[in-house]
Scaffold this motif. Structure first.
Motif, PDB file in Angstrom:
ATOM      1  N   GLY A 196       0.818  -1.203   0.000  1.00  0.00           N
ATOM      2  CA  GLY A 196       0.000   0.000   0.000  1.00  0.00           C
ATOM      3  C   GLY A 196       0.854   1.255   0.000  1.00  0.00           C
ATOM      4  N   GLU A 197       0.226   2.355  -0.363  1.00  0.00           N
ATOM      5  CA  GLU A 197       0.928   3.634  -0.427  1.00  0.00           C
ATOM      6  C   GLU A 197       0.584   4.498   0.780  1.00  0.00           C
ATOM      7  OE1 GLU A 197       0.789   7.536  -3.230  1.00  0.00           O
ATOM      8  OE2 GLU A 197       0.651   5.604  -4.214  1.00  0.00           O
ATOM      9  N   ASN A 198       1.611   5.030   1.431  1.00  0.00           N
ATOM     10  CA  ASN A 198       1.439   5.984   2.511  1.00  0.00           C
ATOM     11  C   ASN A 198       0.554   5.425   3.630  1.00  0.00           C
ATOM     12  OD1 ASN A 198       1.983   8.438   3.727  1.00  0.00           O
ATOM     13  ND2 ASN A 198       0.233   9.451   2.797  1.00  0.00           N
ATOM     14  N   ARG A 199       0.905   4.236   4.142  1.00  0.00           N
ATOM     15  CA  ARG A 199       0.151   3.625   5.243  1.00  0.00           C
ATOM     16  C   ARG A 199       0.397   4.407   6.527  1.00  0.00           C
ATOM     17  NH1 ARG A 199       0.983  -2.887   4.488  1.00  0.00           N
ATOM     18  NH2 ARG A 199      -0.258  -3.025   2.587  1.00  0.00           N
ATOM     19  N   LYS A 200      -0.701   4.707   7.241  1.00  0.00           N
ATOM     20  CA  LYS A 200      -0.609   5.486   8.480  1.00  0.00           C
ATOM     21  C   LYS A 200      -1.684   5.061   9.466  1.00  0.00           C
ATOM     22  CE  LYS A 200       1.078   9.832   6.528  1.00  0.00           C
ATOM     23  NZ  LYS A 200       0.820  11.263   6.436  1.00  0.00           N
ATOM     24  N   TYR A 201      -1.546   5.533  10.672  1.00  0.00           N
ATOM     25  CA  TYR A 201      -2.550   5.481  11.732  1.00  0.00           C
ATOM     26  C   TYR A 201      -3.094   4.071  12.005  1.00  0.00           C
ATOM     27  CZ  TYR A 201      -2.220  10.272  10.176  1.00  0.00           C
ATOM     28  OH  TYR A 201      -1.742  11.490   9.781  1.00  0.00           O
ATOM     29  N   PRO A 202      -2.206   3.112  12.329  1.00  0.00           N
ATOM     30  CA  PRO A 202      -2.678   1.752  12.610  1.00  0.00           C
ATOM     31  C   PRO A 202      -3.514   1.678  13.882  1.00  0.00           C
ATOM     32  CG  PRO A 202      -0.376   1.970  13.204  1.00  0.00           C
ATOM     33  CD  PRO A 202      -0.772   3.257  12.516  1.00  0.00           C
ATOM     34  N   SER A 203      -4.412   0.707  13.907  1.00  0.00           N
ATOM     35  CA  SER A 203      -5.249   0.438  15.065  1.00  0.00           C
ATOM     36  C   SER A 203      -5.382  -1.078  15.194  1.00  0.00           C
ATOM     37  CB  SER A 203      -6.624   1.083  14.860  1.00  0.00           C
ATOM     38  OG  SER A 203      -7.451   0.876  15.975  1.00  0.00           O
ATOM     39  N   VAL A 204      -5.321  -1.596  16.429  1.00  0.00           N
ATOM     40  CA  VAL A 204      -5.356  -3.041  16.664  1.00  0.00           C
ATOM     41  C   VAL A 204      -6.418  -3.365  17.702  1.00  0.00           C
ATOM     42  CG1 VAL A 204      -4.011  -5.024  17.492  1.00  0.00           C
ATOM     43  CG2 VAL A 204      -2.901  -3.266  16.130  1.00  0.00           C
ATOM     44  N   ALA A 205      -7.119  -4.481  17.478  1.00  0.00           N
ATOM     45  CA  ALA A 205      -8.063  -5.013  18.468  1.00  0.00           C
ATOM     46  C   ALA A 205      -7.891  -6.526  18.502  1.00  0.00           C
ATOM     47  CB  ALA A 205      -9.501  -4.654  18.100  1.00  0.00           C
ATOM     48  N   GLN A 246      -8.183 -13.678  18.071  1.00  0.00           N
ATOM     49  CA  GLN A 246      -8.028 -13.164  16.716  1.00  0.00           C
ATOM     50  C   GLN A 246      -7.638 -11.693  16.787  1.00  0.00           C
ATOM     51  OE1 GLN A 246     -11.782 -14.005  14.814  1.00  0.00           O
ATOM     52  NE2 GLN A 246     -10.996 -15.922  13.995  1.00  0.00           N
ATOM     53  N   ILE A 247      -6.795 -11.288  15.854  1.00  0.00           N
ATOM     54  CA  ILE A 247      -6.232  -9.936  15.854  1.00  0.00           C
ATOM     55  C   ILE A 247      -6.740  -9.178  14.633  1.00  0.00           C
ATOM     56  CG2 ILE A 247      -4.091  -8.605  15.821  1.00  0.00           C
ATOM     57  CD1 ILE A 247      -2.809 -11.430  16.760  1.00  0.00           C
ATOM     58  N   LEU A 248      -7.333  -8.028  14.846  1.00  0.00           N
ATOM     59  CA  LEU A 248      -7.754  -7.165  13.747  1.00  0.00           C
ATOM     60  C   LEU A 248      -6.784  -6.001  13.661  1.00  0.00           C
ATOM     61  CD1 LEU A 248      -9.755  -6.270  11.552  1.00  0.00           C
ATOM     62  CD2 LEU A 248     -11.012  -5.057  13.361  1.00  0.00           C
ATOM     63  N   ILE A 307      -9.321   6.126  12.175  1.00  0.00           N
ATOM     64  CA  ILE A 307     -10.139   4.921  12.244  1.00  0.00           C
ATOM     65  C   ILE A 307      -9.814   4.201  13.549  1.00  0.00           C
ATOM     66  CG2 ILE A 307     -10.314   4.689   9.741  1.00  0.00           C
ATOM     67  CD1 ILE A 307      -8.184   2.464   9.974  1.00  0.00           C
ATOM     68  N   ALA A 308     -10.687   3.277  13.958  1.00  0.00           N
ATOM     69  CA  ALA A 308     -10.449   2.506  15.175  1.00  0.00           C
ATOM     70  C   ALA A 308     -10.898   1.070  14.957  1.00  0.00           C
ATOM     71  CB  ALA A 308     -11.209   3.109  16.348  1.00  0.00           C
ATOM     72  N   ALA A 309     -10.043   0.123  15.338  1.00  0.00           N
ATOM     73  CA  ALA A 309     -10.403  -1.297  15.340  1.00  0.00           C
ATOM     74  C   ALA A 309     -11.066  -1.596  16.679  1.00  0.00           C
ATOM     75  CB  ALA A 309      -9.151  -2.152  15.155  1.00  0.00           C
ATOM     76  N   VAL A 310     -12.153  -2.387  16.646  1.00  0.00           N
ATOM     77  CA  VAL A 310     -12.894  -2.687  17.867  1.00  0.00           C
ATOM     78  C   VAL A 310     -13.262  -4.162  17.884  1.00  0.00           C
ATOM     79  CG1 VAL A 310     -14.998  -2.206  19.178  1.00  0.00           C
ATOM     80  CG2 VAL A 310     -13.855  -0.361  17.923  1.00  0.00           C
ATOM     81  N   ALA A 311     -13.040  -4.840  18.994  1.00  0.00           N
ATOM     82  CA  ALA A 311     -13.493  -6.218  19.197  1.00  0.00           C
ATOM     83  C   ALA A 311     -14.872  -6.141  19.841  1.00  0.00           C
ATOM     84  CB  ALA A 311     -12.526  -6.979  20.073  1.00  0.00           C
ATOM     85  N   ASN A 312     -15.901  -6.530  19.115  1.00  0.00           N
ATOM     86  CA  ASN A 312     -17.271  -6.429  19.595  1.00  0.00           C
ATOM     87  C   ASN A 312     -17.858  -7.830  19.741  1.00  0.00           C
ATOM     88  OD1 ASN A 312     -19.984  -6.004  20.031  1.00  0.00           O
ATOM     89  ND2 ASN A 312     -20.180  -4.387  18.496  1.00  0.00           N
ATOM     90  N   PRO A 313     -18.011  -8.332  20.959  1.00  0.00           N
ATOM     91  CA  PRO A 313     -18.523  -9.696  21.148  1.00  0.00           C
ATOM     92  C   PRO A 313     -19.942  -9.881  20.617  1.00  0.00           C
ATOM     93  CG  PRO A 313     -18.375  -8.552  23.248  1.00  0.00           C
ATOM     94  CD  PRO A 313     -17.732  -7.663  22.221  1.00  0.00           C
ATOM     95  N   GLU A 314     -20.711  -8.827  20.459  1.00  0.00           N
ATOM     96  CA  GLU A 314     -22.067  -8.943  19.948  1.00  0.00           C
ATOM     97  C   GLU A 314     -22.095  -9.300  18.462  1.00  0.00           C
ATOM     98  OE1 GLU A 314     -24.406  -5.543  20.962  1.00  0.00           O
ATOM     99  OE2 GLU A 314     -23.779  -5.614  23.053  1.00  0.00           O
ATOM    100  N   LEU A 315     -20.973  -9.127  17.752  1.00  0.00           N
ATOM    101  CA  LEU A 315     -20.933  -9.431  16.334  1.00  0.00           C
ATOM    102  C   LEU A 315     -20.487 -10.866  16.054  1.00  0.00           C
ATOM    103  CD1 LEU A 315     -19.410  -6.101  14.991  1.00  0.00           C
ATOM    104  CD2 LEU A 315     -21.804  -6.781  15.073  1.00  0.00           C
ATOM    105  N   LEU A 316     -20.088 -11.603  17.070  1.00  0.00           N
ATOM    106  CA  LEU A 316     -19.630 -12.975  16.878  1.00  0.00           C
ATOM    107  C   LEU A 316     -20.806 -13.892  16.567  1.00  0.00           C
ATOM    108  CD1 LEU A 316     -17.087 -13.310  19.805  1.00  0.00           C
ATOM    109  CD2 LEU A 316     -16.591 -12.926  17.399  1.00  0.00           C
ATOM    110  N   ASP A 317     -20.560 -14.899  15.713  1.00  0.00           N
ATOM    111  CA  ASP A 317     -21.575 -15.923  15.446  1.00  0.00           C
ATOM    112  C   ASP A 317     -21.675 -16.820  16.676  1.00  0.00           C
ATOM    113  OD1 ASP A 317     -20.482 -16.271  12.041  1.00  0.00           O
ATOM    114  OD2 ASP A 317     -22.034 -14.983  12.874  1.00  0.00           O
ATOM    115  N   HIS A 318     -22.876 -17.098  17.131  1.00  0.00           N
ATOM    116  CA  HIS A 318     -23.078 -17.958  18.299  1.00  0.00           C
ATOM    117  C   HIS A 318     -23.627 -19.286  17.869  1.00  0.00           C
ATOM    118  CE1 HIS A 318     -22.166 -14.820  21.173  1.00  0.00           C
ATOM    119  NE2 HIS A 318     -22.872 -13.995  20.410  1.00  0.00           N
TER     120      HIS A 318
END
Length: 73
Positions: free
Chosen positions: A2-11, A17-19, A62-73
């Protein structure tokens, strides 16, 4: 890659699992695009679990977020 990658966010979710999310193409007063990749708990990229979207407005982040409500149950 990618070109000019900036502002990483991790969850990390409860399963380990890592986003990783980041922007590309953002410069002073100019928009860019958001990109992401999901990794397994051992750090390997998960096929088909990546993407991009945009635009990300200038002066925004931007922000990466781990949201347990989005997981398949």
């Amino acid at each position: 890659q990618g070109e000019n990658r900036k502002y990483p966010s991790v969850a990390v979710d409860a399963q380990g699992q890592i986003l990783l999310a980041w922007t590309e193409g953002m410069t002073w007063a100019h928009e860019g695009t958001a990109h992401w990749q999901l990794f397994s708990p051992d750090g390997q990229p998960i096929d088909g679990a990546s993407g991009s979207a945009g635009p990300v407005p200038a002066w925004s982040l931007i922000a990466a977020v781990a949201n347990p409500e989005l997981l398949d149950h």
